[in-house]
Design an enzyme around this catalytic site. Structure first.
Site, PDB file in Angstrom:
ATOM      1  N   SER A 198     -10.161 -24.127  35.685  1.00  0.00           N
ATOM      2  CA  SER A 198     -11.350 -24.837  36.161  1.00  0.00           C
ATOM      3  C   SER A 198     -10.955 -25.988  37.088  1.00  0.00           C
ATOM      4  O   SER A 198      -9.993 -26.713  36.802  1.00  0.00           O
ATOM      5  CB  SER A 198     -12.099 -25.382  34.940  1.00  0.00           C
ATOM      6  OG  SER A 198     -13.167 -26.205  35.343  1.00  0.00           O
ATOM      7  N   THR A 236     -22.595 -15.595  47.227  1.00  0.00           N
ATOM      8  CA  THR A 236     -21.947 -16.292  48.341  1.00  0.00           C
ATOM      9  C   THR A 236     -21.031 -17.387  47.808  1.00  0.00           C
ATOM     10  O   THR A 236     -21.411 -18.162  46.931  1.00  0.00           O
ATOM     11  CB  THR A 236     -23.017 -16.894  49.284  1.00  0.00           C
ATOM     12  OG1 THR A 236     -23.815 -15.819  49.753  1.00  0.00           O
ATOM     13  CG2 THR A 236     -22.377 -17.620  50.466  1.00  0.00           C
ATOM     14  N   CYS A 325     -22.706 -34.595  17.717  1.00  0.00           N
ATOM     15  CA  CYS A 325     -23.973 -34.950  17.087  1.00  0.00           C
ATOM     16  C   CYS A 325     -24.851 -33.713  17.020  1.00  0.00           C
ATOM     17  O   CYS A 325     -25.400 -33.286  18.021  1.00  0.00           O
ATOM     18  CB  CYS A 325     -24.644 -36.035  17.915  1.00  0.00           C
ATOM     19  SG  CYS A 325     -25.783 -37.009  16.977  1.00  0.00           S
TER      20      CYS A 325
HETATM   21  N1  PLP Z   1     -12.169 -24.295  28.072  1.00  0.00           N
HETATM   22  C1  PLP Z   1     -11.626 -25.472  27.717  1.00  0.00           C
HETATM   23  C2  PLP Z   1     -10.406 -25.490  26.850  1.00  0.00           C
HETATM   24  C3  PLP Z   1     -12.200 -26.670  28.156  1.00  0.00           C
HETATM   25  O1  PLP Z   1     -11.659 -27.832  27.795  1.00  0.00           O
HETATM   26  C4  PLP Z   1     -13.357 -26.601  28.965  1.00  0.00           C
HETATM   27  C5  PLP Z   1     -14.029 -27.836  29.403  1.00  0.00           C
HETATM   28  O2  PLP Z   1     -13.934 -28.859  28.758  1.00  0.00           O
HETATM   29  C6  PLP Z   1     -13.870 -25.344  29.317  1.00  0.00           C
HETATM   30  C7  PLP Z   1     -13.258 -24.216  28.837  1.00  0.00           C
HETATM   31  C8  PLP Z   1     -15.086 -25.213  30.174  1.00  0.00           C
HETATM   32  O3  PLP Z   1     -14.776 -25.477  31.517  1.00  0.00           O
HETATM   33  P1  PLP Z   1     -15.958 -25.828  32.549  1.00  0.00           P
HETATM   34  O4  PLP Z   1     -16.375 -27.228  32.228  1.00  0.00           O
HETATM   35  O5  PLP Z   1     -15.335 -25.715  33.902  1.00  0.00           O
HETATM   36  O6  PLP Z   1     -17.029 -24.835  32.327  1.00  0.00           O
END
Ligand code: PLP
Length: 394
Positions: A198, A236, A325
């Protein structure tokens, strides 16, 4: 008030060089990369450069990278694409400490009739490998395990596990959203079929991600539409963000090669060791030796994590708690519960996550502020009072 940002596992500051790389793709280079004309072709070329930069970060080839909108989409795509490719297989495996992007998806798939196995972890957050290997079967469609945990930073031995699983003909996915950019990754040395990452965790933009799909891995597109991404993800392209993701991947690779994370780890260790030594009744959550270099999850027993966060916030210090929470009650995180962290410690757990932007001055400031905050909160805490009466701990 100055912000002291120790919440880099939630998101990171976008590097200036990343913003500079992106800007022309909003202004002069706004063409559609799928267009026939040279104007669009210029953008298509920039997207391909970004693809190569992301591939280089993880030891992949450019055509194994599928761009998308975030880590969550990468995780969902990896699982759904595999299940669609193996419709007869009805068993799926993951761990008890995954991010909600996998955890909630597996829970939803369980409701749809998939047999799900959640592999346990021990008190330090290490995966029970025997349990995992005992549960593999001919009916297993996919094993999905995170490379590094977002709350504790604990690293799973993905190289070893992925080889074991893929040698048995089972698809292996890893959520490397936290690991990518903090650890050297070379997928060519693993049995990983699919890997999620990401942009916003590596000093790139939010809302952009990538899925690595090893050559030869069966894949049915999750997002069906146009022919973009060689028919593997319609829609796109978010061109400016992809250029930013590519630049962020390049910079983060340089940081890893230069050993920048050694400095981050030194600051993390200073913060952690001082707090553990100076504040009584504190515990470290997670395996001390197999962790991301930037992450520290510390349990301050007998206080509420949310109260600590609010008080830190008054000093401009940003961190996260190990609680969520839910339905009006403060439930400790599923990760800490899976590790068997006692209730009184899980509730007072704080995650500090640093980056290359963190300075020693900031850590010294945090070290000045945290001990009196904990002392003040404990004086107000009925749990602390009860513990004092029962065990004379104070
Ligand atoms: N996987 C892990 C281990 C993460 O820490 C996160 C985000 O905190 C995600 C997936 C999700 O990524 P995104 O925020 O880009 O959807």
């Amino acid at each position: 008030m100055e912000v002291i940002y120790l919440d880099n596992n939630a998101t990171t500051r976008v590097d200036r060089a990343v913003i500079d790389a992106m800007l022309p793709y909003f202004e002069e280079n706004y063409g559609n990369p799928s267009s026939m004309h040279t104007f669009g072709g210029r953008v298509a070329a920039a997207v391909e450069t970004a693809r190569q930069q992301v591939a280089d970060l993880i030891g992949a080839t450019a055509d194994e990278i599928v761009f998308n909108s975030c880590g969550t989409e990468s995780d969902n795509t990896a699982i759904q694409a595999t299940l669609a490719s193996y419709p007869d297989k009805r068993h799926i495996i993951t761990s008890r400490v995954e991010h909600p992007a996998i955890k909630s998806l597996y829970e939803a798939l369980a409701k749809k009739g998939y047999r799900t196995t959640f592999v346990p972890v021990d008190r330090e957050g290490n995966l029970d490998l025997d349990y995992l290997y005992d549960h593999l079967s001919d009916d297993t469609a996919i094993v999905s395990l995170m490379w590094a945990n977002n709350e504790t930073g604990v690293i799973f031995p993905i190289e070893e596990i992925s080889r074991y699983v893929s040698d048995r003909g089972i698809v292996f996915h890893t959520d490397a959203v936290q690991a990518a950019g903090k650890l050297p990754i070379d997928v060519s040395q693993t049995g990983v079929n699919l890997l999620s990452l990401s942009g916003h965790k590596i000093h790139g933009p939010k809302g952009v991600g990538a899925l690595y799909v090893r050559k030869g891995t069966k894949f049915s597109p999750f997002m069906i539409g146009g022919h973009q991404e060689k028919g593997r993800r319609g829609g796109t392209e978010n061109t400016a963000s992809l250029v930013g993701l590519g630049k962020a991947a390049e910079l983060t690779r340089e940081r890893i090669n230069r050993g920048d994370y050694d400095c981050v780890q030194e600051l993390r260790d200073k913060l952690e060791n001082t707090l553990l030594a100076e504040v009584p009744h504190t515990l470290l959550n997670g395996n001390r030796n197999r962790r991301l270099p930037n992450t520290s999850s510390i349990a301050f027993e007998y206080v509420e994590g949310e109260s600590i966060l609010l008080m830190l916030n008054e000093h401009g210090i940003c961190a996260s708690s190990g609680s969520a929470c839910t339905s009006g009650s403060l439930e400790p995180s599923h990760v800490l519960r899976a590790m068997g962290v006692p209730y009184t410690a899980a509730h007072g757990s704080i995650r500090f996550s640093l980056s290359g932007y963190t300075t020693e001055k900031e850590i010294d400031f945090v070290l000045q502020k945290v001990p009196p905050i904990i002392e003040r909160l404990r004086k107000m805490s009925p749990f602390w009072q009860q513990a004092v009466e029962k065990t004379q701990i104070a």
